[in-house]
Design a protein around this motif. Sequence first.
Motif, mmCIF file in Angstrom:
data_model
loop_
_atom_site.group_PDB
_atom_site.id
_atom_site.type_symbol
_atom_site.label_atom_id
_atom_site.label_comp_id
_atom_site.label_asym_id
_atom_site.label_seq_id
_atom_site.Cartn_x
_atom_site.Cartn_y
_atom_site.Cartn_z
ATOM 1 N N TYR A 1 -5.320 5.603 4.442
ATOM 2 C CA TYR A 1 -5.327 5.138 3.059
ATOM 3 C C TYR A 1 -6.617 5.559 2.355
ATOM 4 C CZ TYR A 1 -4.458 2.061 -0.842
ATOM 5 O OH TYR A 1 -4.222 1.581 -2.088
ATOM 6 N N PRO A 2 -6.599 6.052 1.127
ATOM 7 C CA PRO A 2 -5.451 6.196 0.225
ATOM 8 C C PRO A 2 -4.810 7.586 0.270
ATOM 9 C CG PRO A 2 -7.462 6.576 -0.966
ATOM 10 C CD PRO A 2 -7.854 6.403 0.465
ATOM 11 N N LEU A 3 -4.992 8.302 1.360
ATOM 12 C CA LEU A 3 -4.402 9.637 1.444
ATOM 13 C C LEU A 3 -3.145 9.613 2.310
ATOM 14 C CD1 LEU A 3 -7.665 11.703 2.082
ATOM 15 C CD2 LEU A 3 -6.610 11.144 -0.096
ATOM 16 N N SER A 4 -2.280 10.598 2.106
ATOM 17 C CA SER A 4 -1.104 10.730 2.949
ATOM 18 C C SER A 4 -0.858 12.207 3.210
ATOM 19 C CB SER A 4 0.119 10.120 2.262
ATOM 20 O OG SER A 4 1.282 10.525 2.940
ATOM 21 N N SER A 5 -0.429 12.531 4.410
ATOM 22 C CA SER A 5 -0.140 13.930 4.729
ATOM 23 C C SER A 5 1.314 14.281 4.498
ATOM 24 C CB SER A 5 -0.470 14.215 6.189
ATOM 25 O OG SER A 5 -1.820 13.945 6.440
ATOM 26 N N TRP A 6 2.137 13.275 4.164
ATOM 27 C CA TRP A 6 3.577 13.511 4.136
ATOM 28 C C TRP A 6 4.038 13.999 2.769
ATOM 29 C CZ3 TRP A 6 6.358 12.881 8.652
ATOM 30 C CH2 TRP A 6 5.660 12.283 9.704
ATOM 31 N N ASN A 7 4.903 14.999 2.786
ATOM 32 C CA ASN A 7 5.548 15.454 1.560
ATOM 33 C C ASN A 7 7.024 15.105 1.547
ATOM 34 O OD1 ASN A 7 3.549 16.544 -0.136
ATOM 35 N ND2 ASN A 7 3.345 18.311 1.202
ATOM 36 N N VAL A 8 7.418 14.200 2.456
ATOM 37 C CA VAL A 8 8.781 13.642 2.448
ATOM 38 C C VAL A 8 8.618 12.126 2.385
ATOM 39 C CG1 VAL A 8 9.940 15.497 3.698
ATOM 40 C CG2 VAL A 8 8.807 13.693 4.975
ATOM 41 N N ALA B 1 0.836 -1.192 0.000
ATOM 42 C CA ALA B 1 0.000 0.000 0.000
ATOM 43 C C ALA B 1 0.872 1.243 0.000
ATOM 44 C CB ALA B 1 -0.886 -0.003 1.234
ATOM 45 N N TRP B 2 0.599 2.142 -0.901
ATOM 46 C CA TRP B 2 1.316 3.407 -0.891
ATOM 47 C C TRP B 2 0.336 4.504 -1.258
ATOM 48 C CZ3 TRP B 2 1.147 5.890 -5.540
ATOM 49 C CH2 TRP B 2 0.917 5.095 -6.680
ATOM 50 N N ALA B 3 0.695 5.724 -0.947
ATOM 51 C CA ALA B 3 -0.200 6.846 -1.233
ATOM 52 C C ALA B 3 0.605 7.999 -1.807
ATOM 53 C CB ALA B 3 -0.901 7.285 0.041
ATOM 54 N N GLU B 4 -0.028 8.806 -2.626
ATOM 55 C CA GLU B 4 0.630 9.984 -3.197
ATOM 56 C C GLU B 4 0.889 11.004 -2.087
ATOM 57 O OE1 GLU B 4 1.729 10.505 -6.155
ATOM 58 O OE2 GLU B 4 0.831 8.871 -7.299
ATOM 59 N N PRO B 5 2.014 11.710 -2.153
ATOM 60 C CA PRO B 5 2.345 12.653 -1.073
ATOM 61 C C PRO B 5 1.369 13.826 -0.964
ATOM 62 C CG PRO B 5 3.896 12.835 -2.907
ATOM 63 C CD PRO B 5 3.071 11.617 -3.160
ATOM 64 N N LYS C 1 6.658 24.398 0.217
ATOM 65 C CA LYS C 1 5.668 23.351 0.454
ATOM 66 C C LYS C 1 5.735 22.876 1.907
ATOM 67 C CE LYS C 1 4.222 19.544 -2.520
ATOM 68 N NZ LYS C 1 4.762 18.532 -3.429
#
Lengths: 89, 284
Positions: B48-55, A9-13, B2
């Motif tokens: 999932y399927p969202l993420s808060s990280w930009n690193v 499972a991976w998600a877009e940043p 960002k």
Amino acid sequence: MDKKFNEGAWAEPGTSVKNKTGSWRTFKPIVTDRCVGCGTCTKFCPEGAIKIVEKNGKKKAEINYDYCKGCLICLKECPFKAIEKEVEK
Amino acid sequence: MKKLLSFGTRSCAGCPASLAVRRILEAVGDNVIIVNGTSCLEVTTTQYPLSSWNVPYIHTAFECTGAVASGVESALKKMGKDTHVVAIAGDGGTFDIGLQSLSGMIDRGHNVLYICYDNECYANTGLQRSSATPYGAATTTSPPGKFSIGNKTFKKPIVQMLAAQKVPYVATASLAYPDDLERKVKKALTIKGPKFIHILAPCPISWRFDSSETIHVARLAVETGMWILCEIENGKIKINVTPSERKPVKDYLSLQGRFKHLKDEDIKKIQEKVDDDWKAYKKY
């Protein structure tokens, strides 16, 4: 995204910007004219939803109400008591 | 620029974890891989399927934060990249479940900064006690009553334990002192080898206080001496904040619902423990 990352499972940043957490608020913090733009609240906002903007040569805190959850840490910690609250309508 | 941890995390209002991460990322910058053990932080930032990280971010199970961070660091070394590896875990994942992999990581000397944000219970699964829970605190698995005071044990001395294992840099930090926190993170990154930073994270939900008091409680913890801000570098301790006159611990305890059942003699016992700790620290 590279094909080799397709397993697991991976998600877009940074995609969580879709969650407009501003709708959670009970109380709304409001920046008054007493604000001098010292930036203390920006260091203590758990959402990172406050930034200092310059308007007419005067620095002032600006709250992003799309994401502010209304915890009121800014109101409590402001050294100039420049933030007030009102019940969210 | 960002935001490295973007908006829209599902953390509660007044959450110390997301605040701590924002301060940490501010100090670390974007040349980093975050390894995050299961905790509130993982649950709220990676729905999932969202993420808060930009690193770059990798989630691991509770017990293997140290092990995964070791692997990531070894791979980067082999590839000849100088990307920072920062492991973040909660107190359950550090004090209890992840202790063996953290200890192994230190033993092998991996160049990883391990940060524990400590909200003194398993907040993510329903406020159960951990070995970081302080004496007398009410949690769902240590309820106070006629025959119980709440949590019966004192907090595990993790900083002393890791200092005994000769970690080159061990520090404690507080959210009420953000500049001190950022300075410690930056300093840790300049040191080769394993590093450990322990951040007290007052959680409004499990400690039962108003969400606006997060920073106030964190500051009181330092001012009453319940939380000692220090750095241990190669065995040498430096206490960063020594309150000229320590406030009574009652000021700190009375703000929190989890301590409201405590009687005067219980508070006296906690005060004595704090006084003893300070004596021990000054001798150390």
